[in-house]
Design an enzyme around this catalytic site. Structure first.
Site, PDB file in Angstrom:
ATOM      1  N   ARG A 182       0.798  -1.221   0.000  1.00 50.98           N
ATOM      2  CA  ARG A 182       0.000   0.000   0.000  1.00 50.98           C
ATOM      3  C   ARG A 182       0.836   1.279   0.000  1.00 50.98           C
ATOM      4  O   ARG A 182       0.301   2.366  -0.209  1.00 50.98           O
ATOM      5  CB  ARG A 182      -0.946   0.020   1.199  1.00 50.98           C
ATOM      6  CG  ARG A 182      -0.287   0.196   2.543  1.00 50.98           C
ATOM      7  CD  ARG A 182      -1.317   0.457   3.631  1.00 50.98           C
ATOM      8  NE  ARG A 182      -2.094   1.653   3.348  1.00 50.98           N
ATOM      9  CZ  ARG A 182      -3.065   2.114   4.145  1.00 50.98           C
ATOM     10  NH1 ARG A 182      -3.377   1.485   5.246  1.00 50.98           N
ATOM     11  NH2 ARG A 182      -3.709   3.214   3.839  1.00 50.98           N
ATOM     12  N   TYR A 183       2.128   1.190   0.247  1.00 54.83           N
ATOM     13  CA  TYR A 183       2.953   2.391   0.256  1.00 54.83           C
ATOM     14  C   TYR A 183       2.978   2.992  -1.150  1.00 54.83           C
ATOM     15  O   TYR A 183       3.519   2.399  -2.083  1.00 54.83           O
ATOM     16  CB  TYR A 183       4.377   2.096   0.719  1.00 54.83           C
ATOM     17  CG  TYR A 183       4.503   1.676   2.167  1.00 54.83           C
ATOM     18  CD1 TYR A 183       3.477   1.914   3.086  1.00 54.83           C
ATOM     19  CD2 TYR A 183       5.643   1.046   2.636  1.00 54.83           C
ATOM     20  CE1 TYR A 183       3.595   1.529   4.413  1.00 54.83           C
ATOM     21  CE2 TYR A 183       5.774   0.659   3.960  1.00 54.83           C
ATOM     22  CZ  TYR A 183       4.735   0.901   4.849  1.00 54.83           C
ATOM     23  OH  TYR A 183       4.856   0.510   6.166  1.00 54.83           O
TER      24      TYR A 183
END
Length: 343
Positions: free
Chosen positions: A54-55
């Site tokens: 998700r970064y």
């Protein structure tokens, strides 16, 4: 670097772990610069690198994949799954359906055929932990994952996962990734002792308390216009945090250290901590962190810190940490009005 055991996995890792959350559109979108930072960390002896799908919506993993070309075999590569990766409600969480898809995306972005440590980013109250451990076990048997871990799990859920793994004959979490700093010490009470009991490695995040322990944020001064202030405004402006920082600065000065180096050395001193995750956005930030790698705090300095922030306590709420629904949802803490009296 003096390498440490990653729990009882047999894997050796450096006491500093390079975190890649700042790489990508969230903070540093210059891929070449991020690659140089990663290479500098590896050249300094750091051999464990942590990211998450998700970064920056996968961009961080893509940067890491570019940086590890030709160096992959010497790096302990860790990533995480759980956060939303699209608008579809099933493109998140810890279900078999999603993890089976998500791991393939991470492998593709990281340009590798296996992940050394695959971690569940946060608990999923709507998913049986047996469901999650079952698919992770299958991924290990398929050779796509070497070891599994949790991140920011409450002590009770760490224990539950260990018990379920034992009862069902499944792979168990071998690491936990909790928040830990001078300002946020609650994991000293249960989480770190549990990690030691179960032989789990502890990769702690935010050792600088979102940057509060750099000395950049001071009481009575205007907050700088930074990403951290925008995202964690409540934590960065909390008077309790700022008061503690003002009291810690003289402790660092007495020890001949910067506040940053005091904070990192404090985390390194706990016997339950395997590695502290560094989250640099720029090369100068990484250089400063590496410059403090040889700092050791004596008992007198640690005692002074204990008088400012008591062991096992948090000064103020930790931004980004997990809060159970029983705390967040008032309806789970309040009976219907008609039932709220004893007689």
């Amino acid at each position: 670097m003096q390498y440490r055991n990653l729990g009882r996995t047999g894997i050796k890792v450096s006491p500093y772990c390079l975190g890649a959350m700042m790489f990508g559109g969230l903070a540093n979108s210059d891929h070449d610069d991020c690659v140089r930072i990663i290479h500098k960390a590896l050249d300094a002896g750091i051999n464990i690198l942590d990211t998450a799908d998700r970064y920056s919506q996968g961009e961080s993993e893509e940067i890491v994949g570019k940086a590890l070309k030709g160096r992959r075999d010497k790096v302990v590569l860790a990533t995480k799954v759980h956060g939303p990766m699209g608008q579809d409600q099933n493109q998140q969480g810890s279900s078999r359906r999603w993890i089976t898809q998500a791991v393939e995306g991470s492998l593709r972005r990281l340009q590798t055929d296996h992940i050394d440590l695959y971690q569940i980013h946060r608990p999923s109250p709507d998913t049986d932990v047996e469901e999650t451990l079952s698919v992770l076990t299958d991924l290990m048997r398929a050779g796509k994952v070497r070891a599994i871990g949790s991140s920011t799990f409450p002590a009770s859920e760490i224990v539950e996962a260990q018990w379920v793994a034992e009862r069902r004959g499944l792979a168990r979490f071998r690491t936990e990734q909790p928040p830990y700093s001078i300002l946020n010490r609650s994991i000293e009470g249960e989480v770190l002792p549990l990690c030691q009991t179960y032989g789990m490695g502890a990769l702690v995040w935010s050792p600088l308390a979102k940057g509060l322990l750099t000395g950049r944020y001071r009481k009575g001064e205007a907050l700088p216009d930074s990403l951290r202030v925008k995202v964690f405004a409540k934590q960065m402006s909390d008077e309790r945090n700022l008061d503690a920082v003002e009291r810690l600065i003289p402790v660092a000065q007495a020890a001949g250290l910067s506040l940053t180096h005091l904070a990192m050395a404090f985390v390194m001193a706990h016997p339950g901590v395997t590695s502290a995750i560094l989250g640099p956005r720029t090369m100068p930030q990484l250089d400063d962190l590496l410059a403090g790698a040889e700092v050791r705090l004596d008992d007198e300095t640690l005692d002074r810190i204990d008088t400012i922030v008591a062991p096992g306590t948090n000064v103020a709420p930790v931004g980004g940490a997990y809060e159970p629904q029983a705390v967040l949802d008032a309806t789970l803490r309040r009976r219907p009005l008609i039932e709220r009296r004893a007689a």
